[in-house]
Design a protein around this motif. Structure first.
Motif, PDB file in Angstrom:
ATOM      1  N   HIS A   1       8.102 -15.916  -0.250  1.00  0.00           N
ATOM      2  CA  HIS A   1       7.259 -16.789  -0.859  1.00  0.00           C
ATOM      3  C   HIS A   1       7.314 -16.919  -2.430  1.00  0.00           C
ATOM      4  CE1 HIS A   1       5.425 -18.735   2.482  1.00  0.00           C
ATOM      5  NE2 HIS A   1       5.526 -17.482   3.112  1.00  0.00           N
ATOM      6  N   GLY A   2       8.400 -15.912  -2.904  1.00  0.00           N
ATOM      7  CA  GLY A   2       8.861 -16.001  -4.455  1.00  0.00           C
ATOM      8  C   GLY A   2       7.767 -14.873  -5.448  1.00  0.00           C
ATOM      9  N   TYR A   3       7.499 -14.119  -4.398  1.00  0.00           N
ATOM     10  CA  TYR A   3       6.654 -12.999  -5.153  1.00  0.00           C
ATOM     11  C   TYR A   3       7.976 -11.783  -5.541  1.00  0.00           C
ATOM     12  CZ  TYR A   3       2.397 -14.812  -3.831  1.00  0.00           C
ATOM     13  OH  TYR A   3       1.169 -15.577  -3.709  1.00  0.00           O
ATOM     14  N   ALA A   4       7.667 -11.022  -6.686  1.00  0.00           N
ATOM     15  CA  ALA A   4       8.495  -9.916  -6.960  1.00  0.00           C
ATOM     16  C   ALA A   4       7.624  -8.587  -7.244  1.00  0.00           C
ATOM     17  CB  ALA A   4       9.061 -10.381  -8.337  1.00  0.00           C
ATOM     18  N   ASP A   5       8.455  -7.422  -7.391  1.00  0.00           N
ATOM     19  CA  ASP A   5       8.003  -6.213  -7.431  1.00  0.00           C
ATOM     20  C   ASP A   5       7.010  -5.725  -6.624  1.00  0.00           C
ATOM     21  OD1 ASP A   5       9.326  -6.233 -10.093  1.00  0.00           O
ATOM     22  OD2 ASP A   5       7.716  -7.084 -11.329  1.00  0.00           O
ATOM     23  N   VAL A   6       7.534  -5.970  -5.321  1.00  0.00           N
ATOM     24  CA  VAL A   6       6.415  -5.840  -4.063  1.00  0.00           C
ATOM     25  C   VAL A   6       6.412  -4.228  -3.884  1.00  0.00           C
ATOM     26  CG1 VAL A   6       6.041  -6.343  -1.688  1.00  0.00           C
ATOM     27  CG2 VAL A   6       6.994  -8.051  -3.153  1.00  0.00           C
ATOM     28  N   ASP A   7       5.500  -3.738  -3.600  1.00  0.00           N
ATOM     29  CA  ASP A   7       5.202  -2.350  -3.273  1.00  0.00           C
ATOM     30  C   ASP A   7       4.210  -2.494  -1.984  1.00  0.00           C
ATOM     31  OD1 ASP A   7       5.384   0.676  -3.896  1.00  0.00           O
ATOM     32  OD2 ASP A   7       3.265   0.304  -3.352  1.00  0.00           O
ATOM     33  N   ALA A   8       4.360  -1.945  -0.886  1.00  0.00           N
ATOM     34  CA  ALA A   8       3.569  -1.923   0.477  1.00  0.00           C
ATOM     35  C   ALA A   8       3.759  -0.708   0.920  1.00  0.00           C
ATOM     36  CB  ALA A   8       4.131  -3.270   1.303  1.00  0.00           C
ATOM     37  N   ARG A   9       2.582  -0.153   1.171  1.00  0.00           N
ATOM     38  CA  ARG A   9       2.402   1.387   1.465  1.00  0.00           C
ATOM     39  C   ARG A   9       1.155   1.648   2.231  1.00  0.00           C
ATOM     40  NH1 ARG A   9       4.026   5.003  -3.452  1.00  0.00           N
ATOM     41  NH2 ARG A   9       5.456   3.074  -3.729  1.00  0.00           N
ATOM     42  N   VAL A  10       1.156   2.560   2.912  1.00  0.00           N
ATOM     43  CA  VAL A  10      -0.129   2.959   3.521  1.00  0.00           C
ATOM     44  C   VAL A  10      -0.701   4.422   2.881  1.00  0.00           C
ATOM     45  CG1 VAL A  10      -1.409   4.138   5.842  1.00  0.00           C
ATOM     46  CG2 VAL A  10       0.621   2.142   5.843  1.00  0.00           C
ATOM     47  N   LEU A  11      -1.800   4.300   2.480  1.00  0.00           N
ATOM     48  CA  LEU A  11      -2.621   5.274   1.747  1.00  0.00           C
ATOM     49  C   LEU A  11      -3.273   6.095   2.882  1.00  0.00           C
ATOM     50  CD1 LEU A  11      -3.751   6.558  -0.941  1.00  0.00           C
ATOM     51  CD2 LEU A  11      -5.646   5.097  -0.664  1.00  0.00           C
ATOM     52  N   ALA A  12      -3.109   7.345   3.047  1.00  0.00           N
ATOM     53  CA  ALA A  12      -3.536   8.186   4.000  1.00  0.00           C
ATOM     54  C   ALA A  12      -5.233   8.328   3.738  1.00  0.00           C
ATOM     55  CB  ALA A  12      -3.028   9.607   3.852  1.00  0.00           C
ATOM     56  N   ALA A  13      -5.804   8.431   5.066  1.00  0.00           N
ATOM     57  CA  ALA A  13      -7.282   8.869   4.951  1.00  0.00           C
ATOM     58  C   ALA A  13      -7.472   9.902   4.283  1.00  0.00           C
ATOM     59  CB  ALA A  13      -7.696   8.620   6.349  1.00  0.00           C
ATOM     60  N   PRO A  14      -8.780  10.090   3.854  1.00  0.00           N
ATOM     61  CA  PRO A  14      -9.187  11.370   3.180  1.00  0.00           C
ATOM     62  C   PRO A  14      -9.169  12.405   4.171  1.00  0.00           C
ATOM     63  CG  PRO A  14     -11.027   9.981   3.487  1.00  0.00           C
ATOM     64  CD  PRO A  14      -9.855   9.121   3.841  1.00  0.00           C
ATOM     65  N   PRO A  15      -9.167  13.543   3.728  1.00  0.00           N
ATOM     66  CA  PRO A  15      -9.256  14.925   4.627  1.00  0.00           C
ATOM     67  C   PRO A  15     -10.242  14.965   5.710  1.00  0.00           C
ATOM     68  CG  PRO A  15      -8.826  15.449   2.389  1.00  0.00           C
ATOM     69  CD  PRO A  15      -9.314  14.055   2.283  1.00  0.00           C
ATOM     70  N   GLY A  16     -10.093  15.565   6.857  1.00  0.00           N
ATOM     71  CA  GLY A  16     -11.100  15.288   7.729  1.00  0.00           C
ATOM     72  C   GLY A  16     -10.501  15.093   9.160  1.00  0.00           C
ATOM     73  N   ASN A  17     -11.485  14.419  10.100  1.00  0.00           N
ATOM     74  CA  ASN A  17     -10.765  14.080  11.164  1.00  0.00           C
ATOM     75  C   ASN A  17     -10.444  12.546  11.164  1.00  0.00           C
ATOM     76  OD1 ASN A  17     -11.699  16.491  12.569  1.00  0.00           O
ATOM     77  ND2 ASN A  17     -13.811  15.897  12.593  1.00  0.00           N
ATOM     78  N   ARG A  18     -10.617  12.026  10.319  1.00  0.00           N
ATOM     79  CA  ARG A  18     -10.084  10.507  10.280  1.00  0.00           C
ATOM     80  C   ARG A  18      -8.679  10.338  10.173  1.00  0.00           C
ATOM     81  NH1 ARG A  18     -14.449  10.176   5.272  1.00  0.00           N
ATOM     82  NH2 ARG A  18     -16.118   9.381   6.532  1.00  0.00           N
ATOM     83  N   THR A  19      -8.082   9.442  10.973  1.00  0.00           N
ATOM     84  CA  THR A  19      -6.713   9.098  10.918  1.00  0.00           C
ATOM     85  C   THR A  19      -6.122   7.903  10.682  1.00  0.00           C
ATOM     86  OG1 THR A  19      -6.836   8.767  13.342  1.00  0.00           O
ATOM     87  CG2 THR A  19      -6.490  10.884  12.800  1.00  0.00           C
TER      88      THR A  19
END
Length: 222
Positions: free
Chosen positions: A194-212
């Motif tokens: 769709h004509g976009y540039a400089d794309v960066d897609a990533r998953v940021l990890a949850a904060p420490p603890g039991n969250r996944t």
């Protein structure tokens, strides 16, 4: 009222209000993730001083109010009257903040003025067909402007248009809204198409603890 607006009004009643202050004692702040005091802030938008920015699916307005407090013209759009009523009650007197009730694609199609950045935090970018929304955003972004959005990463094997269920009373069927789930690589391909540039897609990890469950954050440039 449309079925979509009813669904998000119902969702609004189930969501707690933003805290009076965050963990750093700030009365306004920007949060991309579903966790408190976690992740990057408004710097991802790369806004110029006094820039104009659009929040698609602004909810109760906390992120947009923060940007207005930084001297931006912050325009918040949401389809839910209840969400916007809460935003106006808490942030309505904030200089530089505009709030509109509208569906995202329709709002973008009606306007002419450009934006230095468009963003969505678990908002319209997740719940609108990207084949309609991405080109509409592209038309309103100024040259070099940023599109940034966050949402939950997809469940393995469940990609494309999915169903989200918003519960109601015990004796009522849940309300259903559509969402669009893609892995980072798929979002990258869609944005390039769709004509976009400089794309960066990533998953940021949850904060420490039991969250996944982390947070998918996608950035692109017009």
């Amino acid at each position: 009222m449309t079925e979509t607006a009813i669904a998000w009004d119902t969702y609004s009643r189930q969501r707690p209000e933003r805290r009076p202050v965050n963990g750093r004692g700030e009365t306004t702040w920007f949060n991309w993730t579903q966790y408190q005091d976690h992740g990057p802030g408004a710097e991802l938008l790369e806004l110029p001083a006094g820039g104009r920015v659009l929040d698609l699916g602004c909810g109760k307005g906390g992120n947009a109010a923060h940007l207005a407090g930084l001297g931006m013209t912050a325009v918040g759009v949401d389809v839910s009257p209840r969400q916007l009523a809460a935003a106006r009650e808490r942030w309505g007197a904030t200089p530089g903040l505009e709030l509109h009730q509208a569906e995202a694609v329709g709002f973008l199609a009606l306007g002419r003025e450009g934006f230095d950045a468009v963003y969505s935090v678990y908002g319209a970018l997740w719940f609108t067909d990207p084949a309609r929304l991405l080109p509409a955003i592209r038309e309103r972004l100024r040259p070099g402007g940023r599109l940034v959005f966050s949402q939950r990463p997809p469940v393995d094997g469940c990609y494309g248009c999915q169903a989200s269920y918003i519960p109601r009373g015990d004796d009522e069927d849940p309300l259903v809204v559509k969402r669009w789930d893609f892995e980072p690589e798929a979002w990258t391909r869609l944005l390039h198409e769709h004509g976009y540039a400089d794309v960066d897609a990533r998953v940021l990890a949850a904060p420490p603890g039991n969250r996944t469950i982390g947070t998918l954050i996608v950035r692109a440039r017009a």
